[in-house]
Design a protein around this motif. Structure first.
Motif, PDB file in Angstrom:
ATOM      1  N   ARG A 199      25.703  34.808  40.505  1.00 27.07           N
ATOM      2  CA  ARG A 199      26.409  34.495  39.263  1.00 27.07           C
ATOM      3  C   ARG A 199      25.996  33.117  38.757  1.00 27.07           C
ATOM      4  O   ARG A 199      25.749  32.199  39.546  1.00 27.07           O
ATOM      5  CB  ARG A 199      27.926  34.532  39.469  1.00 27.07           C
ATOM      6  CG  ARG A 199      28.386  35.922  39.817  1.00 27.07           C
ATOM      7  CD  ARG A 199      29.877  36.062  39.798  1.00 27.07           C
ATOM      8  NE  ARG A 199      30.250  37.321  40.442  1.00 27.07           N
ATOM      9  CZ  ARG A 199      31.474  37.685  40.716  1.00 27.07           C
ATOM     10  NH1 ARG A 199      32.482  36.903  40.387  1.00 27.07           N
ATOM     11  NH2 ARG A 199      31.719  38.846  41.305  1.00 27.07           N
ATOM     12  N   SER A 206      34.238  26.037  46.581  1.00 27.54           N
ATOM     13  CA  SER A 206      34.496  27.459  46.860  1.00 27.54           C
ATOM     14  C   SER A 206      33.691  28.411  45.981  1.00 27.54           C
ATOM     15  O   SER A 206      33.859  29.625  46.056  1.00 27.54           O
ATOM     16  CB  SER A 206      35.995  27.761  46.718  1.00 27.54           C
ATOM     17  OG  SER A 206      36.420  27.421  45.418  1.00 27.54           O
ATOM     18  N   PHE A 255      37.280  48.820  36.637  1.00 26.94           N
ATOM     19  CA  PHE A 255      36.866  49.986  37.441  1.00 26.94           C
ATOM     20  C   PHE A 255      37.920  50.445  38.436  1.00 26.94           C
ATOM     21  O   PHE A 255      37.661  51.339  39.241  1.00 26.94           O
ATOM     22  CB  PHE A 255      35.533  49.713  38.159  1.00 26.94           C
ATOM     23  CG  PHE A 255      35.343  48.285  38.603  1.00 26.94           C
ATOM     24  CD1 PHE A 255      34.849  47.337  37.723  1.00 26.94           C
ATOM     25  CD2 PHE A 255      35.653  47.895  39.893  1.00 26.94           C
ATOM     26  CE1 PHE A 255      34.678  46.019  38.119  1.00 26.94           C
ATOM     27  CE2 PHE A 255      35.469  46.588  40.301  1.00 26.94           C
ATOM     28  CZ  PHE A 255      34.990  45.636  39.401  1.00 26.94           C
ATOM     29  N   VAL A 256      39.096  49.812  38.425  1.00 28.59           N
ATOM     30  CA  VAL A 256      40.192  50.305  39.273  1.00 28.59           C
ATOM     31  C   VAL A 256      41.481  50.406  38.453  1.00 28.59           C
ATOM     32  O   VAL A 256      41.678  49.676  37.491  1.00 28.59           O
ATOM     33  CB  VAL A 256      40.449  49.376  40.498  1.00 28.59           C
ATOM     34  CG1 VAL A 256      39.388  49.552  41.545  1.00 28.59           C
ATOM     35  CG2 VAL A 256      40.586  47.925  40.086  1.00 28.59           C
ATOM     36  N   GLU A 284      41.566  33.393  47.212  1.00 26.57           N
ATOM     37  CA  GLU A 284      41.334  34.725  46.662  1.00 26.57           C
ATOM     38  C   GLU A 284      40.178  35.351  47.423  1.00 26.57           C
ATOM     39  O   GLU A 284      39.080  34.812  47.447  1.00 26.57           O
ATOM     40  CB  GLU A 284      40.975  34.536  45.185  1.00 26.57           C
ATOM     41  CG  GLU A 284      40.762  35.791  44.421  1.00 26.57           C
ATOM     42  CD  GLU A 284      40.110  35.461  43.085  1.00 26.57           C
ATOM     43  OE1 GLU A 284      40.626  34.573  42.373  1.00 26.57           O
ATOM     44  OE2 GLU A 284      39.069  36.073  42.801  1.00 26.57           O
ATOM     45  N   LEU A 285      40.453  36.467  48.084  1.00 24.93           N
ATOM     46  CA  LEU A 285      39.485  36.987  49.044  1.00 24.93           C
ATOM     47  C   LEU A 285      39.107  38.421  48.768  1.00 24.93           C
ATOM     48  O   LEU A 285      37.972  38.846  48.987  1.00 24.93           O
ATOM     49  CB  LEU A 285      40.123  36.894  50.438  1.00 24.93           C
ATOM     50  CG  LEU A 285      39.252  37.176  51.638  1.00 24.93           C
ATOM     51  CD1 LEU A 285      38.206  36.083  51.769  1.00 24.93           C
ATOM     52  CD2 LEU A 285      40.105  37.223  52.896  1.00 24.93           C
ATOM     53  N   ALA A 310      38.729  51.246  46.273  1.00 21.60           N
ATOM     54  CA  ALA A 310      37.558  50.386  46.420  1.00 21.60           C
ATOM     55  C   ALA A 310      38.045  48.960  46.614  1.00 21.60           C
ATOM     56  O   ALA A 310      39.123  48.597  46.143  1.00 21.60           O
ATOM     57  CB  ALA A 310      36.672  50.467  45.173  1.00 21.60           C
ATOM     58  N   PHE A 311      37.279  48.195  47.348  1.00 25.92           N
ATOM     59  CA  PHE A 311      37.583  46.763  47.437  1.00 25.92           C
ATOM     60  C   PHE A 311      36.280  45.980  47.379  1.00 25.92           C
ATOM     61  O   PHE A 311      35.200  46.512  47.652  1.00 25.92           O
ATOM     62  CB  PHE A 311      38.378  46.422  48.708  1.00 25.92           C
ATOM     63  CG  PHE A 311      37.665  46.749  50.008  1.00 25.92           C
ATOM     64  CD1 PHE A 311      36.689  45.909  50.526  1.00 25.92           C
ATOM     65  CD2 PHE A 311      37.992  47.907  50.705  1.00 25.92           C
ATOM     66  CE1 PHE A 311      36.050  46.218  51.716  1.00 25.92           C
ATOM     67  CE2 PHE A 311      37.352  48.219  51.902  1.00 25.92           C
ATOM     68  CZ  PHE A 311      36.370  47.375  52.408  1.00 25.92           C
ATOM     69  N   ILE A 328      31.524  25.714  50.598  1.00 24.47           N
ATOM     70  CA  ILE A 328      30.646  26.888  50.538  1.00 24.47           C
ATOM     71  C   ILE A 328      29.174  26.488  50.393  1.00 24.47           C
ATOM     72  O   ILE A 328      28.277  27.244  50.768  1.00 24.47           O
ATOM     73  CB  ILE A 328      31.084  27.826  49.373  1.00 24.47           C
ATOM     74  CG1 ILE A 328      30.490  29.228  49.567  1.00 24.47           C
ATOM     75  CG2 ILE A 328      30.704  27.259  48.018  1.00 24.47           C
ATOM     76  CD1 ILE A 328      31.065  30.268  48.639  1.00 24.47           C
TER      77      ILE A 328
HETATM   78  C1  FA5 Z   1      34.479  41.441  41.997  1.00 26.55           C
HETATM   79  O1  FA5 Z   1      33.353  41.067  42.192  1.00 26.55           O
HETATM   80  C2  FA5 Z   1      34.816  42.938  42.012  1.00 26.55           C
HETATM   81  N1  FA5 Z   1      33.620  43.671  42.029  1.00 26.55           N
HETATM   82  C3  FA5 Z   1      35.675  43.201  43.234  1.00 26.55           C
HETATM   83  C4  FA5 Z   1      36.292  44.561  43.263  1.00 26.55           C
HETATM   84  C5  FA5 Z   1      35.651  45.592  43.906  1.00 26.55           C
HETATM   85  C6  FA5 Z   1      37.535  44.777  42.663  1.00 26.55           C
HETATM   86  C7  FA5 Z   1      36.230  46.849  43.960  1.00 26.55           C
HETATM   87  C8  FA5 Z   1      38.091  46.006  42.717  1.00 26.55           C
HETATM   88  C9  FA5 Z   1      37.449  47.023  43.373  1.00 26.55           C
HETATM   89  P1  FA5 Z   1      35.532  39.061  41.896  1.00 26.55           P
HETATM   90  O2  FA5 Z   1      34.706  38.558  40.799  1.00 26.55           O
HETATM   91  O3  FA5 Z   1      36.933  38.613  41.944  1.00 26.55           O
HETATM   92  O4  FA5 Z   1      35.533  40.663  41.902  1.00 26.55           O
HETATM   93  O5  FA5 Z   1      34.825  38.728  43.275  1.00 26.55           O
HETATM   94  C10 FA5 Z   1      35.270  39.269  44.494  1.00 26.55           C
HETATM   95  C11 FA5 Z   1      35.391  38.188  45.565  1.00 26.55           C
HETATM   96  O6  FA5 Z   1      34.149  37.516  45.677  1.00 26.55           O
HETATM   97  C12 FA5 Z   1      36.389  37.078  45.210  1.00 26.55           C
HETATM   98  O7  FA5 Z   1      37.684  37.426  45.623  1.00 26.55           O
HETATM   99  C13 FA5 Z   1      35.876  35.920  45.993  1.00 26.55           C
HETATM  100  O8  FA5 Z   1      36.301  36.013  47.351  1.00 26.55           O
HETATM  101  C14 FA5 Z   1      34.379  36.143  45.965  1.00 26.55           C
HETATM  102  N2  FA5 Z   1      33.755  35.313  44.932  1.00 26.55           N
HETATM  103  C15 FA5 Z   1      33.777  35.486  43.594  1.00 26.55           C
HETATM  104  N3  FA5 Z   1      33.058  34.533  42.964  1.00 26.55           N
HETATM  105  C16 FA5 Z   1      32.556  33.742  43.936  1.00 26.55           C
HETATM  106  C17 FA5 Z   1      31.702  32.595  43.942  1.00 26.55           C
HETATM  107  N4  FA5 Z   1      31.180  32.083  42.842  1.00 26.55           N
HETATM  108  N5  FA5 Z   1      31.377  32.037  45.139  1.00 26.55           N
HETATM  109  C18 FA5 Z   1      31.881  32.568  46.280  1.00 26.55           C
HETATM  110  N6  FA5 Z   1      32.662  33.656  46.354  1.00 26.55           N
HETATM  111  C19 FA5 Z   1      33.017  34.235  45.189  1.00 26.55           C
END
Ligand code: FA5
Length: 342
Positions: A199, A206, A255-256, A284-285, A310-311, A328
């Protein structure tokens, strides 16, 4: 006679300087030291000398013979590995340390999770890091111009060919493999997908631009939030080997439906607040939810018959919590001292 002896001595000592193996040494012994060798030849001449000379030369001959024999024995010991100062092996000295590599903490935890999930009947799948816009966004119900695209800052990559239908992106999440897996394996389906995601982030303690996630997907008949929560609990117990304090909040992901966010109490500050948890005490995990019917349909699965959960586990953050890593950036900054601790 005296000159002959001195000349022979020099010749022999020069020869011995270059002897490095047993074969050459044996040749030398035959040529110079045997009964018919050069030394014996010269010494034979002693008997032709008159008495006074014989005494003096005889003494010299003995000295030369002794010196040559000593030198010969020394070289022999070295060549056969039995002697010489630098050939002595002191078995009481400590051995040379062999430098050992170590396994990255990310790999350690990933392996543990893979074992845990395969024991629950999940497959471990892989997917491309350079992904099409379709699988990363559209197939998980985030069409073009949908505001949810802004939730994940994206590295877009030029299309391979001008006429290709979809842009390319460095995948922003492992959810990009959801529809690929459904298309390939159909229902029922249980899989986890560990891997790197990318990203265009502002980096801090973090947040990284390159980090790891692990997607989990289960599709079957009557799959509900109960199944999801049970698997999440199992996962946290398997990694931390104790009950973890968690909180569940509603979360939005296209998607959920419904979507939840599972946070764990920050293990670094024990909930007091620190840079790693942005002073909230919670990290947030674990966003998750029940798979949106549209996504099942994109995957070719009958959404009336099947449901799924899904998670998207933040794997790098989970590793931080497990090992007490408070920044991190340590994972990617290339400082080997970090990795050597594991
Ligand atoms: C997602 O990426 C969704 N695809 C997750 C998901 C999957 C939701 C299936 C529902 C069903 P998010 O952008 O919140 O969601 O990222 C998921 C996890 O990745 C976060 O909770 C966090 O633990 C980690 N994360 C997100 N961005 C970063 C970052 N820049 N650096 C480190 N960890 C990160």
């Amino acid at each position: 006679m005296k000159d002959k002896l001195e000349k022979l001595k020099k010749e022999i000592l020069d020869y011995l300087k270059d002897v490095k193996d047993n074969d050459v040494l044996r040749e030398f012994e035959i040529k110079y030291l045997s009964r018919k060798g050069k030394l014996a030849e010269v010494l034979k001449g002693l008997k032709n000398l008159d008495a006074s000379e014989r005494k003096e030369i005889g003494q010299l001959a003995n000295e030369v013979k002794k010196e040559i024999q000593n030198k010969f024995q020394e070289v022999k010991n070295i060549v056969s590995g039995e002697g010489g100062q630098d050939k002595i092996i002191d078995v009481t000295l400590p051995g040379k340390k062999i430098k050992k590599g170590s396994i990255s903490p990310l790999t350690i935890v990933q392996n543990e999770l893979e074992d845990l999930f395969t024991s629950m009947g999940f497959m471990v799948l892989d997917g491309p890091e350079l992904e099409s816009d379709y699988y990363n966004f559209e197939a998980v119900n985030i069409p073009k111009n949908h505001p949810a695209r802004d939730m994940q800052d994206t590295f877009y990559i030029d299309k391979k060919n001008k006429d290709d239908e979809y842009d390319l992106v460095m995948r922003t999440h492992t959810s990009s493999v959801q529809v690929r897996a459904m298309q390939k394996y159909g229902a029922p389906l249980r899989c986890v997908v560990p891997g790197r995601v990318f990203r265009c982030e502002a980096i801090d303690a973090s947040h990284e631009h390159t980090f790891d996630q692990m997607e989990g997907l289960m599709v079957g008949e009557n799959i509900s939030l109960d199944n999801l929560i049970a698997v999440m609990k199992e996962l946290l117990k398997g990694i931390f080997h104790k009950e973890m304090e968690v909180r569940v909040r509603p979360g939005y992901f296209p998607f959920v439906e419904p979507g939840i966010e599972l946070d764990i109490k920050c293990t670094l500050c024990e909930g007091k607040g620190c840079p790693a948890c942005k002073n909230s005490g919670w990290l947030e995990l674990f966003p998750a939810g029940l798979v949106h019917p549209k996504v099942l349909e994109y995957g070719g699965i009958d959404s009336k018959k099947y449901s799924g959960f899904a998670f998207g586990l933040g794997l790098t953050r989970l590793v931080m919590m497990k090992y007490g890593i408070n920044d991190i950036r340590a994972f990617n900054n290339g400082d080997l001292r970090f990795l050597k601790q594991f």
